[in-house]
Design a protein around this motif. Structure first.
Motif, PDB file in Angstrom:
ATOM      1  N   SER A 213       0.845  -1.191   0.000  1.00 54.86           N
ATOM      2  CA  SER A 213       0.000   0.000   0.000  1.00 54.86           C
ATOM      3  C   SER A 213       0.882   1.242   0.000  1.00 54.86           C
ATOM      4  O   SER A 213       2.099   1.158   0.216  1.00 54.86           O
ATOM      5  CB  SER A 213      -0.902   0.016   1.240  1.00 54.86           C
ATOM      6  N   LYS A 214       0.263   2.400  -0.202  1.00 49.80           N
ATOM      7  CA  LYS A 214       1.036   3.642  -0.152  1.00 49.80           C
ATOM      8  C   LYS A 214       1.529   3.907   1.261  1.00 49.80           C
ATOM      9  O   LYS A 214       2.616   4.467   1.462  1.00 49.80           O
ATOM     10  CB  LYS A 214       0.219   4.818  -0.686  1.00 49.80           C
ATOM     11  N   GLU A 215       0.766   3.480   2.278  1.00 47.97           N
ATOM     12  CA  GLU A 215       1.208   3.630   3.663  1.00 47.97           C
ATOM     13  C   GLU A 215       2.464   2.808   3.928  1.00 47.97           C
ATOM     14  O   GLU A 215       3.388   3.250   4.609  1.00 47.97           O
ATOM     15  CB  GLU A 215       0.093   3.220   4.621  1.00 47.97           C
ATOM     16  N   ALA A 216       2.481   1.594   3.374  1.00 50.63           N
ATOM     17  CA  ALA A 216       3.661   0.735   3.533  1.00 50.63           C
ATOM     18  C   ALA A 216       4.873   1.357   2.859  1.00 50.63           C
ATOM     19  O   ALA A 216       6.001   1.249   3.355  1.00 50.63           O
ATOM     20  CB  ALA A 216       3.387  -0.649   2.951  1.00 50.63           C
ATOM     21  N   ALA A 217       4.651   2.025   1.729  1.00 49.51           N
ATOM     22  CA  ALA A 217       5.762   2.677   1.026  1.00 49.51           C
ATOM     23  C   ALA A 217       6.286   3.864   1.821  1.00 49.51           C
ATOM     24  O   ALA A 217       7.491   4.148   1.820  1.00 49.51           O
ATOM     25  CB  ALA A 217       5.310   3.131  -0.361  1.00 49.51           C
ATOM     26  N   VAL A 218       5.400   4.580   2.517  1.00 47.21           N
ATOM     27  CA  VAL A 218       5.843   5.686   3.377  1.00 47.21           C
ATOM     28  C   VAL A 218       6.743   5.156   4.484  1.00 47.21           C
ATOM     29  O   VAL A 218       7.800   5.723   4.779  1.00 47.21           O
ATOM     30  CB  VAL A 218       4.625   6.426   3.980  1.00 47.21           C
ATOM     31  N   LEU A 219       6.344   4.056   5.100  1.00 46.83           N
ATOM     32  CA  LEU A 219       7.140   3.482   6.185  1.00 46.83           C
ATOM     33  C   LEU A 219       8.432   2.873   5.665  1.00 46.83           C
ATOM     34  O   LEU A 219       9.441   2.848   6.370  1.00 46.83           O
ATOM     35  CB  LEU A 219       6.320   2.418   6.918  1.00 46.83           C
ATOM     36  N   GLY A 220       8.404   2.374   4.425  1.00 49.09           N
ATOM     37  CA  GLY A 220       9.603   1.790   3.835  1.00 49.09           C
ATOM     38  C   GLY A 220       9.910   0.417   4.395  1.00 49.09           C
ATOM     39  O   GLY A 220       9.158  -0.135   5.209  1.00 49.09           O
TER      40      GLY A 220
ATOM     41  N   LEU B 113       9.164  13.643   8.590  1.00 48.60           N
ATOM     42  CA  LEU B 113       8.245  14.761   8.415  1.00 48.60           C
ATOM     43  C   LEU B 113       6.842  14.268   8.068  1.00 48.60           C
ATOM     44  O   LEU B 113       5.844  14.750   8.625  1.00 48.60           O
ATOM     45  CB  LEU B 113       8.766  15.679   7.306  1.00 48.60           C
ATOM     46  N   VAL B 114       6.753  13.298   7.176  1.00 50.99           N
ATOM     47  CA  VAL B 114       5.451  12.782   6.748  1.00 50.99           C
ATOM     48  C   VAL B 114       4.784  11.984   7.861  1.00 50.99           C
ATOM     49  O   VAL B 114       3.591  12.162   8.144  1.00 50.99           O
ATOM     50  CB  VAL B 114       5.605  11.918   5.476  1.00 50.99           C
ATOM     51  N   ILE B 115       5.538  11.117   8.508  1.00 52.72           N
ATOM     52  CA  ILE B 115       4.966  10.277   9.552  1.00 52.72           C
ATOM     53  C   ILE B 115       4.434  11.122  10.709  1.00 52.72           C
ATOM     54  O   ILE B 115       3.435  10.773  11.343  1.00 52.72           O
ATOM     55  CB  ILE B 115       6.010   9.252  10.055  1.00 52.72           C
ATOM     56  N   ARG B 116       5.063  12.242  10.962  1.00 49.84           N
ATOM     57  CA  ARG B 116       4.635  13.128  12.047  1.00 49.84           C
ATOM     58  C   ARG B 116       3.178  13.556  11.890  1.00 49.84           C
ATOM     59  O   ARG B 116       2.459  13.757  12.876  1.00 49.84           O
ATOM     60  CB  ARG B 116       5.529  14.363  12.076  1.00 49.84           C
ATOM     61  N   ASP B 117       2.728  13.685  10.639  1.00 48.02           N
ATOM     62  CA  ASP B 117       1.362  14.136  10.373  1.00 48.02           C
ATOM     63  C   ASP B 117       0.342  13.003  10.341  1.00 48.02           C
ATOM     64  O   ASP B 117      -0.853  13.251  10.163  1.00 48.02           O
ATOM     65  CB  ASP B 117       1.312  14.892   9.037  1.00 48.02           C
ATOM     66  N   TYR B 118       0.818  11.764  10.497  1.00 44.90           N
ATOM     67  CA  TYR B 118      -0.086  10.608  10.437  1.00 44.90           C
ATOM     68  C   TYR B 118       0.191   9.686  11.630  1.00 44.90           C
ATOM     69  O   TYR B 118       1.004   8.773  11.549  1.00 44.90           O
ATOM     70  CB  TYR B 118       0.089   9.860   9.109  1.00 44.90           C
ATOM     71  N   PRO B 119      -0.511   9.945  12.744  1.00 46.19           N
ATOM     72  CA  PRO B 119      -0.237   9.202  13.979  1.00 46.19           C
ATOM     73  C   PRO B 119      -0.327   7.684  13.827  1.00 46.19           C
ATOM     74  O   PRO B 119       0.418   6.959  14.488  1.00 46.19           O
ATOM     75  CB  PRO B 119      -1.318   9.720  14.937  1.00 46.19           C
TER      76      PRO B 119
ATOM     77  N   LEU C  48       0.627   5.902  11.387  1.00 44.21           N
ATOM     78  CA  LEU C  48       1.890   5.411  10.839  1.00 44.21           C
ATOM     79  C   LEU C  48       2.975   5.419  11.914  1.00 44.21           C
ATOM     80  O   LEU C  48       3.826   4.523  11.961  1.00 44.21           O
ATOM     81  CB  LEU C  48       2.326   6.266   9.649  1.00 44.21           C
ATOM     82  N   LEU C  49       2.926   6.431  12.769  1.00 37.35           N
ATOM     83  CA  LEU C  49       3.877   6.480  13.880  1.00 37.35           C
ATOM     84  C   LEU C  49       3.676   5.280  14.800  1.00 37.35           C
ATOM     85  O   LEU C  49       4.638   4.671  15.267  1.00 37.35           O
ATOM     86  CB  LEU C  49       3.707   7.780  14.654  1.00 37.35           C
ATOM     87  N   VAL C  50       2.417   4.908  15.023  1.00 36.08           N
ATOM     88  CA  VAL C  50       2.117   3.741  15.860  1.00 36.08           C
ATOM     89  C   VAL C  50       2.696   2.477  15.228  1.00 36.08           C
ATOM     90  O   VAL C  50       3.274   1.626  15.922  1.00 36.08           O
ATOM     91  CB  VAL C  50       0.589   3.594  16.056  1.00 36.08           C
ATOM     92  N   GLN C  51       2.555   2.362  13.906  1.00 38.63           N
ATOM     93  CA  GLN C  51       3.116   1.191  13.223  1.00 38.63           C
ATOM     94  C   GLN C  51       4.630   1.151  13.362  1.00 38.63           C
ATOM     95  O   GLN C  51       5.226   0.088  13.537  1.00 38.63           O
ATOM     96  CB  GLN C  51       2.723   1.209  11.743  1.00 38.63           C
ATOM     97  N   ARG C  52       5.251   2.310  13.272  1.00 42.24           N
ATOM     98  CA  ARG C  52       6.709   2.382  13.416  1.00 42.24           C
ATOM     99  C   ARG C  52       7.126   1.956  14.828  1.00 42.24           C
ATOM    100  O   ARG C  52       8.088   1.207  15.002  1.00 42.24           O
ATOM    101  CB  ARG C  52       7.171   3.814  13.139  1.00 42.24           C
ATOM    102  N   ILE C  53       6.402   2.430  15.817  1.00 37.63           N
ATOM    103  CA  ILE C  53       6.697   2.072  17.201  1.00 37.63           C
ATOM    104  C   ILE C  53       6.478   0.576  17.422  1.00 37.63           C
ATOM    105  O   ILE C  53       7.247  -0.095  18.119  1.00 37.63           O
ATOM    106  CB  ILE C  53       5.834   2.898  18.170  1.00 37.63           C
ATOM    107  N   THR C  54       5.423   0.045  16.805  1.00 37.97           N
ATOM    108  CA  THR C  54       5.142  -1.388  16.921  1.00 37.97           C
ATOM    109  C   THR C  54       6.273  -2.221  16.355  1.00 37.97           C
ATOM    110  O   THR C  54       6.669  -3.241  16.937  1.00 37.97           O
ATOM    111  CB  THR C  54       3.825  -1.736  16.209  1.00 37.97           C
ATOM    112  N   SER C  55       6.819  -1.783  15.221  1.00 39.95           N
ATOM    113  CA  SER C  55       7.930  -2.532  14.627  1.00 39.95           C
ATOM    114  C   SER C  55       9.160  -2.485  15.526  1.00 39.95           C
ATOM    115  O   SER C  55       9.930  -3.445  15.595  1.00 39.95           O
ATOM    116  CB  SER C  55       8.269  -1.983  13.232  1.00 39.95           C
TER     117      SER C  55
END
Length: 216
Positions: A63-70, A120-126, A128-135
């Motif tokens: 998904s585009k969200e997955a691409a943002v997270l990389g 910068l992008v993740i900051r505006d989408y909580p 996605l930040l949660v997914q990053r923290i989960t990883s």
């Protein structure tokens, strides 16, 4: 008949192409999200910006969200993990963990601008930040398990007359060691991300781990 050397060269070329395509897609989605907002960006737009087909996009990201997270920056490198587990009780545990952290950094700290853009992008989408923290939490669990394997292997390698800790003691010690190593990694990462001065993540990791050892 293709030689082993030619096959290795071909695999190397394919891997470099895969990495380049992945980075191109990530740059595209991050730039578009910065300019328009992720909600207003489509996969077709991302694909055009990255000069790939939508089919290729989905070969790399779900998904585009997955691409943002990389790609996950917290994947444990198998070769370094096995070397760490089997290093033996005479090799300092934190030296092996430093090797693992440097291998991880080599795959995720090559593009400072993309790292800053992603933040910068993740900051505006909580979410996605949660997914990053989960990883990161999953990485902590995986690293603790690896350290536990190392401690168990070291315990088996000690003299028969030595007292071997029970499983609960090993588990608690493994978690503590993993958390301390992750703290050293985050210290180096923060310095690299917030005030780059031309030093590589590998250098900063080495410095953080050496400083850590003076405190233990």
């Amino acid at each position: 008949m293709t030689s082993a050397t030619e096959e290795t060269a071909t695999l190397g070329l394919r891997e470099r192409k895969r990495i380049a395509t992945s980075r191109s897609i990530q740059h595209a989605v991050l730039e578009l999200s910065r300019d328009k907002g992720l909600d207003n960006v489509t996969v077709d737009e991302i694909s055009r910006r990255a000069d790939v087909s939508p089919r290729t996009f989905f070969n790399y990201f779900s998904s585009k969200e997955a691409a943002v997270l990389g790609d996950s920056p917290f994947s444990l490198p198998p070769a370094e993990v096995e070397a760490f587990v089997n290093a033996g009780p005479g090799t300092p545990v934190f030296d092996g963990l430093l090797d693992i952290m440097r291998a991880i950094a080599d795959t995720d700290s090559q593009d400072y601008d993309m790292h800053q853009l992603r933040k910068l992008v993740i900051r505006d989408y909580p979410h996605l930040l949660v997914q990053r923290i989960t990883s990161m939490r999953e990485f902590e669990i995986d690293l603790t398990a690896v350290v536990g394997r190392r401690l168990a292997a070291d315990a088996r390698g000690t003299d028969s007359g030595s007292e071997i800790p029970d499983q609960q003691q090993l588990d608690e010690r493994a978690r503590l060691i993993a958390l301390v190593a992750i703290a050293a990694m985050r210290h180096a990462w923060a310095r690299w991300a917030e005030s780059p001065d031309g030093q590589t993540m590998s250098t900063l990791l080495t410095r953080s781990f050496r400083e850590l050892q003076t405190l233990l």
